[in-house]
Write an enzyme that holds these catalytic residues in place. Structure first.
Site, PDB file in Angstrom:
ATOM      1  N   PHE A 142       0.860  -1.192   0.000  1.00  0.00           N
ATOM      2  CA  PHE A 142       0.000   0.000   0.000  1.00  0.00           C
ATOM      3  C   PHE A 142       0.891   1.234   0.000  1.00  0.00           C
ATOM      4  O   PHE A 142       1.652   1.467   0.938  1.00  0.00           O
ATOM      5  CB  PHE A 142      -0.958   0.064   1.196  1.00  0.00           C
ATOM      6  N   ASP A 227       9.194   3.022   2.270  1.00  0.00           N
ATOM      7  CA  ASP A 227       7.994   3.804   2.552  1.00  0.00           C
ATOM      8  C   ASP A 227       7.693   3.671   4.040  1.00  0.00           C
ATOM      9  O   ASP A 227       7.136   2.668   4.489  1.00  0.00           O
ATOM     10  CB  ASP A 227       6.824   3.297   1.697  1.00  0.00           C
ATOM     11  N   LYS A 256       2.099  11.299   7.261  1.00  0.00           N
ATOM     12  CA  LYS A 256       1.215  11.018   8.397  1.00  0.00           C
ATOM     13  C   LYS A 256       1.652  11.738   9.677  1.00  0.00           C
ATOM     14  O   LYS A 256       1.363  12.911   9.828  1.00  0.00           O
ATOM     15  CB  LYS A 256       1.084   9.507   8.578  1.00  0.00           C
TER      16      LYS A 256
END
Ligand SMILES: *Cc1c(COP(=O)(O)O)cnc(C)c1O
Length: 401
Positions: A142, A227, A256
């Site tokens: 993802f 990531d 985030k």
């Protein structure tokens, strides 16, 4: 459900695109690990907005930095300089040991930026033939929702109906070093991978996988892009999850929690010459690196370190995981995680994780099901031992019922 809750849910359903299926709780306030719905019910947040709120909801010091900066200067565009950007660079570079920083907004933009930069690096530095660059990615990854990124997703929901897709990606199973080795060729410019696959259900690769990946990347001149948008900034009990593996990425993506949940802020951090290939005019973002974002990110990083949230994540994660392991329930297939990035995978016979998340909500815990059978647990890193123990009682009650 009260009538005002029902009214808001109905309006959301009627007017909004149905690209999410939220739990039916309407939140209006947050503080630390807790959120409150519009009727005043309190919940322990065990999702933390997918790890964007690692520092806890409405952290007062980040809030103060945001309000102060918002009253001074919010946006200049990168056509002019601002007095927060260089300080943000200095602080994040010192904290992460990076040499170059490129600020963006959403996580997906950081991923897109890395893909662009590493392709250009492949042509200009590695000498790959024009338009032949390949990036190796993992199955069940993802990395976000943009067209470029869903082009290399393997999730049918993320892809179906959205083609045609961007070429230049090669997919291998996560954690399989032989498959990675076999996928390498002279056009391989990068390996883009999550240290722990979050959306896939908190999948931890076999020990030694990343050190072998690191060796192969170094040997073949491949840029290792980690990531860390979800795993980074303390979530796994270390600043970056790469530390568990004893490796250093060439490019690290963060987002985030970089803003503590106040604002979309992401960044590409680079240790190699990769970001150096971008020249004026070749990439950018109107909001990327704006002074409000930089001031917020500086405060978010500062409290993460100053308030010892990373060590707390390690300690509380261990306590939480041990407690989950102690729950005797034949509904539970496996408990896994690192730091406060935890998951309970239920037996397929349990009938899916969603109904257990609904039951947890009734007991004051907000958690999210992922991929059918897995309950993901990721509270803010400021959680205390008493709060972990209380949460465990609720999990036990729901999983033993
Ligand atoms: C959330 C996430 C992204 C995308 O971030 P957005 O801000 O939603 O675009 C990318 N990679 C990982 C690992 C993520 O968890």
């Amino acid at each position: 459900m009260t009538s005002s809750t029902a009214r808001l849910i109905e309006a959301e359903h009627r007017l909004g695109a149905h690209n999410y299926q939220p739990l039916d709780v309407v939140l209006s306030r947050g503080e630390g690990v807790h959120v409150w719905d519009i009727d005043g019910n309190r919940y322990l947040d065990c999702l933390s907005a997918y790890s964007a709120v690692n520092q806890g909801h409405c952290h007062p010091k980040i809030l103060a930095a945001m309000v102060e900066q918002a009253g001074k200067l919010t946006l200049t565009s990168r056509a002019f300089r601002n007095d927060q950007l260089a300080l943000f660079y200095e602080e994040i570079a010192a904290l992460t040991g990076s040499h170059k920083v490129l600020p963006m907004n959403s996580g997906a933009e950081a991923v897109e930026t890395a893909v662009k930069a590493v392709r250009k690096w492949g042509y200009e530095v590695k000498g790959v033939a024009e338009n032949r660059a390949e990036i190796i990615v993992c199955a069940d990854n993802f990395h976000g929702r943009t067209m470029g990124i869903v082009s290399f997703s393997t999730d049918p929901d993320a892809r179906t109906g959205f083609g045609p897709f961007a070429p230049g990606f090669r997919t291998v199973p996560f954690g399989d070093i032989d498959a990675f080795r076999a996928a390498i060729n002279e056009n391989t410019v990068a390996f883009l991978v999550e240290p722990i696959q979050g959306e896939a259900g908190v999948i931890i690769p076999p020990a030694g996988y990343f050190s072998s990946v690191r060796d192969l990347c170094t040997r073949h001149g491949i840029t290792l892009i980690l990531d860390e948008i979800q795993t980074g900034l303390g979530r796994t009990g270390r600043l970056l999850a790469e530390e568990h593996e004893g490796v250093e990425a060439d490019v690290t993506l963060v987002g985030k929690a970089l803003s503590g949940g106040f604002y979309p802020v992401s960044a590409v951090l680079s240790n190699s010459e990769v970001l150096g290939v971008l020249k004026p005019g070749q990439h950018g973002s109107t909001f990327g690196g704006n002074p409000l974002a930089c001031a917020i990110a500086r405060a978010a990083l500062k409290v993460l370190v100053e308030e010892d949230m990373i060590a707390n994540s390690a300690r509380m994660g261990e306590r939480f995981q041990a407690g989950l392991n102690d729950i005797r329930s034949n509904l539970v297939k496996e408990v896994r995680g690192r730091g406060l990035m935890l998951a309970v995978e239920l037996d397929p016979a349990a009938g899916g994780a969603r109904k257990y998340c609904e039951a947890l909500k009734e007991r004051g815990i907000l958690a999210k099901d992922t991929h059918g059978d897995t309950i993901r647990i990721a509270p803010p890193l400021v959680i205390t031992a008493d709060q972990v123990d209380w949460a465990l009682e609720q999990f036990e009650a729901v999983l033993r019922a």
